[in-house]
Write an enzyme that holds these catalytic residues in place. Structure first.
Site, short mmCIF file in Angstrom:
data_model
loop_
_atom_site.label_atom_id
_atom_site.label_comp_id
_atom_site.label_asym_id
_atom_site.label_seq_id
_atom_site.Cartn_x
_atom_site.Cartn_y
_atom_site.Cartn_z
N TYR A 303 0.88 -1.13 -0.07
CA TYR A 303 -0.06 0.13 0.04
C TYR A 303 0.99 1.26 0.02
CZ TYR A 303 -3.76 -3.20 1.61
OH TYR A 303 -4.74 -4.19 1.68
N HIS A 311 -6.80 1.08 -2.12
CA HIS A 311 -6.40 -0.35 -2.25
C HIS A 311 -5.02 -0.63 -2.47
CE1 HIS A 311 -10.43 -1.40 -1.72
NE2 HIS A 311 -10.90 -0.45 -2.76
N LYS A 358 -4.53 -5.27 -9.37
CA LYS A 358 -3.35 -5.05 -8.77
C LYS A 358 -2.24 -5.73 -9.68
CE LYS A 358 -5.06 -5.74 -3.82
NZ LYS A 358 -6.31 -5.16 -4.41
#
EC number: 4.6.1.16
Length: 404
Positions: A303, A311, A358
């Protein structure tokens, strides 16, 4: 040296003002990235002179938190609420054992007792969003079913064929749909007279939640920041750095190799604690907030500022690599991902993390050869200098988007 560093510059534009009040409150609560605070003294002539010389009179405030080492769960428990609050709000260390992340069990219980509680915890916000999403799907399905029933009625009475519409003014969309208040309805509260009467059987709330630190988080706090004292669960006495270093490695070994006489004789260079700590220390030192990634089939998530702000952007999969292949053959530990992985495994975790936006990073940790290092080196944290980290960024190839 890693090229993956967090970009903490604020973004401009209209999106920057979204959720402004909550964002400002989070910036105030989570203003410090580490438990240590550097307090500047009041301005003075001496301070101005030292400032010209590049010196400072700032003092360091160390919270000196306490935790209890639990070999069974392979973690360190921080039981004091004030210490848990410090470690979570200053760097997002640990996880509440009764919560999803932030230790908010006591706040949730207080909100349950208070009918007019306005401060919602992260778990309660998530529950509301899920209730809204579920109700939206039900309303949309009901609207589509009504349109289809109307089309069938027209066909039966007039003989005209009408294709039921899946969008339009009669079909709710995610952009325009608003939840009704009844989905948040609470059980009927007692009358005013009953509510004002004290409840004799209502006991005062006691915070039974503790903050659970991983071994990597605990060692980073006590070795690098010196703000955590680890107590032995047997006698509740502070453990020395050497005892902690040996104990954290010992709990990762198979039980048949652990002897109460001298556990340091069974230490190995491919100990899972060492490999995971090398990666954790590497990215924490670069400014990332490192959390567990088991939810997305990886080892760690990175993060920029913390879970309450954004997120995770990066997902890390740790791949140990032996400098000497003979060490891998003779090792008593079967390390995860130490053998060549299959393309199906790589495609699986890459697809999972691509769906949640991601970027997958394969982190190769080189394990030094036992032939060139002695066992005495492994008994101190100085051995960490012999490990190295390499990064490979993996992106999913989508032909429709990557034709150029």
């Amino acid at each position: 040296m890693s090229l993956i560093t967090p970009n903490t510059q604020p973004r401009g534009g209209a999106g920057a003002a979204k959720g402004g009040a909550r964002r400002h409150e989070n910036n105030r609560i989570y203003a410090y990235p580490l438990p240590l605070l550097f307090v500047e003294p009041p301005r003075s002539r001496i301070g101005s002179v030292l400032g010209l010389l590049g010196l400072s009179l700032a003092r360091v405030e160390n919270p000196h938190c306490e935790g209890i080492f639990d070999p069974t769960t392979r973690s360190v428990w921080v039981s004091k609420p004030e210490h848990s609050l410090i470690l979570w709000r200053r760097g997002f260390f640990g996880k509440g054992d009764l919560s999803r992340s932030e230790p908010s069990w006591l706040a949730r219980q207080i909100n349950i007792r208070k009918s007019d509680g306005k401060q919602l915890t992260s778990e309660e916000i998530t529950a509301r969003r899920r209730a809204e999403r579920r109700q939206f799907k039900l309303d949309r399905a009901a609207a589509i079913a009504a349109v289809a029933e109307e089309a069938e009625e027209i066909f039966a009475t007039e003989g005209r064929v009408i294709t039921p519409a899946l969008s339009g003014p009669d079909i709710p969309s995610a952009a325009t749909w608003r939840p009704s208040q009844n989905i948040y309805a609470q059980p009927e509260s007692p009358s005013v007279e009953e509510d004002e009467m004290p409840l004799e059987d209502e006991e005062p709330l006691v915070d039974v939640e503790h903050l659970q630190l991983t071994l990597q988080e605990a060692f980073f706090l006590l070795w690098n920041l010196d703000c955590l004292t680890v107590l032995n669960s047997q006698n509740m006495q502070p453990m020395t750095l050497k005892d902690i270093w040996i104990a954290f490695q010992t709990v990762e070994l198979p039980p048949k190799f652990i002897k109460p006489v001298d556990t340091s004789q069974h230490l190995q260079w491919d100990n899972p604690f060492l490999i995971n700590y090398v990666v954790y220390h590497h990215y924490r030192s670069l400014g990332w907030v490192v959390k567990s990634g088991i939810k997305f089939c990886v080892d760690y998530l990175l993060y920029k500022k913390g879970p309450v702000f954004h997120h995770a952007e990066l997902a890390l999969a740790i791949l140990p690599v032996y400098e000497d292949t003979e060490d891998q053959r003779t090792s008593t530990l079967d390390l995860q991902n130490s053998s060549p992985f299959t393309w199906s495994w790589l495609s699986t975790i890459n697809r999972v993390n691509s769906q949640v936006q991601k970027t997958l990073i394969l982190v190769y940790v080189t394990i030094p050869a036992k032939s060139r290092l002695s066992l005495d080196t492994l008994r101190t944290p100085a051995c960490l200098a012999h490990y190295s980290v390499r990064e490979v960024v993996v992106r999913r190839f989508i032909p429709a988007r990557m034709r150029d």
